[in-house]
Design a protein around this motif. Structure first.
Motif, short mmCIF file in Angstrom:
data_model
loop_
_atom_site.label_atom_id
_atom_site.label_comp_id
_atom_site.label_asym_id
_atom_site.label_seq_id
_atom_site.Cartn_x
_atom_site.Cartn_y
_atom_site.Cartn_z
N GLN A 71 0.82 -1.20 0.00
CA GLN A 71 0.00 0.00 0.00
C GLN A 71 0.87 1.27 0.00
O GLN A 71 0.58 2.23 -0.71
N GLU A 75 0.61 4.14 -2.77
CA GLU A 75 0.27 5.54 -2.48
C GLU A 75 1.40 6.48 -2.87
O GLU A 75 1.18 7.54 -3.45
N GLN A 78 -7.43 14.55 -1.35
CA GLN A 78 -8.13 13.27 -1.46
C GLN A 78 -7.66 12.30 -0.39
O GLN A 78 -7.05 11.26 -0.70
N GLU A 92 -9.07 10.14 1.21
CA GLU A 92 -9.59 8.76 1.11
C GLU A 92 -8.73 7.90 0.18
O GLU A 92 -8.68 6.69 0.29
N LYS A 93 -8.00 8.58 -0.71
CA LYS A 93 -7.15 7.85 -1.65
C LYS A 93 -5.79 7.52 -1.03
O LYS A 93 -5.07 6.65 -1.50
N TYR A 94 -5.43 8.29 0.02
CA TYR A 94 -4.10 8.12 0.63
C TYR A 94 -4.24 7.84 2.11
O TYR A 94 -3.74 8.60 2.95
N THR A 95 -4.89 6.77 2.46
CA THR A 95 -5.20 6.56 3.89
C THR A 95 -3.95 6.33 4.72
O THR A 95 -3.86 6.79 5.85
N THR A 126 -1.60 17.22 -2.30
CA THR A 126 -2.34 16.16 -2.99
C THR A 126 -3.09 15.27 -2.02
O THR A 126 -4.26 14.96 -2.24
N THR A 142 1.64 6.84 -6.66
CA THR A 142 0.60 7.72 -7.20
C THR A 142 0.92 9.18 -6.91
O THR A 142 0.87 10.03 -7.79
#
Lengths: 346, 489
Positions: free
Chosen positions: A163, A167, A229, A231-234, A225, A170
């Motif tokens: 993960q 992350e 978001q 929720e995209k990078y918990t 960034t 990205t």
């Protein structure tokens, strides 16, 4: 990106208005009402607190260098940008220099970077079966945050590694490639210990401070960034250690009395401080606190008039604004109005 | 000796530290204190001194308190133990804030091993908390600091004997790597305890010693000549932070293919940690450092230790050279000496000790301004401690006594420098000259001995040497870097 040019730009911004040292205080992120307000007043808040470890001696070397190169002239303790200096600045905008946002991130960026470095090292070691190692970050609160994160993932290292890789891949794809490389070179893992900013600077034949700017830019870009978001990078979001209080200790105390129902004058007498000091506190509070109601000090009409005057004079210098306004509107009101324009409150 | 106890500690050595065998002296020291004998022991640096108390502490019933004058050393020790999975350790020192200190004091029950600075041990709160616990062992590291004759005398160490009493007289272990016989005697006298003395030789047979006399102008040149031929893991010691950086830059430009770094106390903590770990991980070939580097650094393959500046004492020279060749293979110490080099350590004394005028100014309460404005940190600390010690002395006597003490310290420090200068200028065996202060017999060199016996620096210098590096090249692309960090294989 060069530290030298950034300094030149900042001197330009404060030209004829503030002393040479105001720039030093800005970069250090000095927690004084004056420095904080100046940052917004002169629209250089992006650079507030971006070099909290800056030494005065280093700063002085840069000032001397700028003077020797005749880009800046120091008069009465103020820095005046020369013709040559202006030429360098011409046509270039530093306002949003690599989207550095000191005012927004100066309290969390270092800790975020260290948390990231420690998480990467830990995960890298653990997936290689190395569970005895010396953490590359000393601070215990950062160590305990990383420990918490590992526990949240029930210590499934392979899963965390996957993960974290995802992350980071990205988020780093969205930022400048060179900045991403500079940041990752500073990270330690199983195969090697990371480099210091100074070592990368030597490799690239740059100053250490230039590298610091690049690192700060990388971190701020990442923070931008991931906070858009979350929720995209918990996983990365877990490394942001929230620090909510931006007020100086003294301003906080004033704010406490204010919230307890005391007036400005009462607070001054209770605290045995000058009215003007308490006014400074309120300007600071207005800059940072959403819950603060500015209308208890200024009427809506006065506020509108001041805002108009600011638009008209297209400056944030106090005197020309004051000259456009009615006699009754004083400097305190103008400063409150300017403070109120800050859109990054908590 | 009771074999049950021996087995016990052999097992623990493996399970706790992963070593199969004790090194010279360790077993004897451990058995001595476990039998309840107050013990004074000397062991060379890098010989596993700390295991002598860490092991008994961890297997004991109660708790062990370790006092050390070097905060960074304590912090490093705690870090190392934690990295080994030994978590019931903590340190208590003046670098911590009030909250951190309270956290440690409130959790004393959870620790087996507590590293404590002498100042903290003076605090009543700490003494009270500790006196309620069972203290098995009270360890005094760098015990030579107790002795007034020592170059590193610390007045706060003198108060340790009272602390021992307040902690209900636990077994005391005093450790040092550099204590001459007279200092050992003084330690026992100051602690007022019957002590078993265990003295182990501190000379290192695998290190070859050499002094290279140069002129102030060709020091850098000689250094470069040396480094050029000798591509081996190297430490270069400096007394000045500034010069360490300057020579670092010089070497960096002359030898771009080597990994050079610098390290000194003026750097940020994060950066220091990185450089130290790079060094341990064999990513660096040469490190330019001050004496701030090296504590807790246990790297086995350092082949060459160069002193660009002479240190202030024979003791620190031995300590610094002792970082070389921990793996037992041949290693070389080279001290570069230019006439007049001793000026620097002499000057250093003057920045450490306040002048007579400064003593008087400090004691004069009616003066304007803060003493911090004109005194450096070392002088401030010196004077504050002295003032405290002479609280009961008559005001008129105070200045006189402090100046007297200051002059004594100056003389002892100057003598230390003279001793080292004598050693540098001597033409008799270097090993005997260095170590006979500390031990009756000096063992024969395992390889070459020294430039006064059989070692020819010129010859050695002109024999190229290089070593196998583990360095993988660093990628210059973020995706590759990320993969290297977070993907297996």
């Amino acid at each position: 990106m060069h530290y030298r040019e950034l300094l030149l730009f900042l001197f330009k911004k404060l030209e004829h208005e503030r002393s040479v040292n105001a720039v030093f205080h800005l970069l250090k992120g000095k927690k004084s009402a004056q420095t904080l307000q100046d940052a917004y007043l002169f629209q250089i808040e992006n650079f507030y607190g971006i070099d909290r470890k800056l030494k005065k001696s280093t700063f002085d070397v840069y000032v001397r260098e700028l003077t020797e190169k005749r880009l800046v002239r120091v008069e009465n303790d103020q820095a005046i940008v020369t013709k040559q200096g202006n030429q360098i600045l011409r046509g270039r905008s530093f306002q949003s220099y690599y989207q550095i946002k000191g005012h927004k991130y100066h309290q969390i960026d270092r800790e975020f970077k260290q948390g990231l470095i420690l998480l990467i090292q830990t995960v890298s070691m653990l997936i290689h079966g190395e569970n005895k190692f010396i953490p590359i970050v000393d601070q215990s609160y950062i160590q305990s945050r990383v420990r918490e994160v590992l526990r949240d993932y029930s210590m499934q290292f392979d899963k965390i590694a996957e993960q974290l890789y995802g992350e980071l891949h990205t988020v780093l794809s969205t930022i400048d490639e060179h900045l991403a490389t500079v940041l990752l070179k500073q990270c330690s893992g199983y195969a090697r210990v990371g480099m210091s900013e100074q070592q990368i600077a030597v490799e690239e034949n740059r100053n250490k401070e230039d590298l610091h700017l690049q690192t700060v830019a990388a971190i701020h870009n990442i923070l931008d960034t991931i906070s858009e978001q979350p929720e995209k990078y918990t996983l990365l979001t877990r490394l942001i250690l929230k620090k909510t209080n931006r007020l100086t200790v003294s301003a906080q105390e004033t704010f406490n009395f204010y919230q307890a129902g005391h007036t400005l004058e009462e607070i001054a007498s209770i605290r045995q401080l000058k009215i003007s000091t308490i006014q400074d506190h309120f300007v600071e509070i207005a800059t940072h606190k959403k819950v603060f109601n500015i209308y208890s000090f200024i009427s809506e009409q006065d506020l509108n008039e001041i805002q108009e005057a600011i638009q008209n004079t297209s400056t944030r210098k106090l005197k020309p604004i004051k000259e456009q306004l009615r006699e009754e509107i004083d400097y305190f009101h103008i400063r409150l109005a300017i403070a109120n324009m800050n859109d990054d409150k908590e | 000796m009771n074999s049950a106890i021996s087995n016990d500690i052999d097992q623990s050595l493996i399970s706790l530290f992963g070593f199969k065998q004790f090194r010279a002296g360790q077993r004897e020291i451990i058995e001595s204190i476990r039998s309840g004998n107050h013990t004074l022991a000397t062991l060379p640096t890098g010989s596993g001194k700390s295991i002598c108390y860490q092991l008994p502490a961890l297997i004991g019933e109660g708790m062990t308190v370790v006092v050390s004058p070097l905060i960074s050393l304590m912090v490093d020790q705690v870090k190392l133990l934690k990295a080994q999975g030994i978590k019931r350790v903590a340190s208590l020192n003046s670098m911590m804030n009030a909250k951190q200190k309270s956290a440690v004091i409130n959790r004393l029950d959870t620790y087996k091993l507590l590293y404590c600075s002498p100042e903290m041990l003076q605090q009543e709160r700490v003494q009270l908390a500790l006196s309620n616990k069972t203290i098995d062992f009270f360890v005094i590291d760098e015990a030579h600091c107790i002795s007034q004759w020592g170059h590193e005398f610390r007045p706060d160490f003198l108060r340790l004997r009272d602390v021992v009493k307040k902690l209900n007289n636990p077994t005391v272990l005093a450790l040092s790597a550099t204590a001459t016989p007279s200092i050992r005697q003084d330690i026992i006298k100051q602690l007022k305890l019957p002590m078993t003395e265990l003295v182990y030789p501190i000379d290192r047979p695998n290190i070859t010693f050499s002094v290279d006399e140069v002129t102030p102008n060709n020091k850098d040149e000689r250094l470069i000549d040396l480094i050029e031929q000798k591509n081996i893991p190297t430490m270069i010691y400096f007394s000045s932070r500034k010069v360490s950086e300057a020579v670092y830059r010089l070497l960096q430009s002359k030898f771009p293919e080597r990994e050079v770094a610098y390290y000194h106390g003026g750097m940020e903590q994060d950066e220091r940690l990185l450089i130290q770990q790079q060094f341990m991980n064999n990513q660096l070939d040469i490190i330019c450092c001050t004496s701030a580097f090296g504590m807790g650094v246990n790297k086995s393959n350092i082949r060459l230790v160069i002193h660009y500046h002479m240190p202030s004492t024979i003791e620190s020279f031995i300590q610094e050279v002792g970082r070389a060749g921990r793996d037992g293979k041949q290693s070389v110490s080279i001290l570069l000496y230019a006439p007049g080099d001793e000026y620097l350590p002499f000057q250093l004394i003057q920045t450490e000790l306040p002048t007579e005028d400064e003593v008087n100014l400090f004691l004069n309460e009616n003066m304007n301004g803060q003493p911090e404005d004109y005194l450096n940190e070392t002088k401030m600390r010196f004077l504050e401690l002295q003032k405290e010690q002479h609280q009961k002395t008559q005001k008129s006597e105070q200045a006189k006594r402090i100046i007297q003490y200051r002059n004594d310290r100056e003389r002892i420090k100057q003598q230390s420098i003279f001793k080292l200068v004598d050693w540098i200028k001597a033409d008799t065996c270097r090993r005997v000259g260095l170590f006979s202060h500390f031990q009756p017999d000096v063992s024969n060199a395992k390889y070459e001995c020294c430039d006064c016996c059989d070692f020819r620096l010129e010859e050695w210098r002109n024999t190229p040497e290089t070593y196998q590096k583990k360095n993988k090249p660093l990628r210059d692309n973020w995706e590759a870097l990320l993969g290297e960090l977070l993907m297996k294989g």
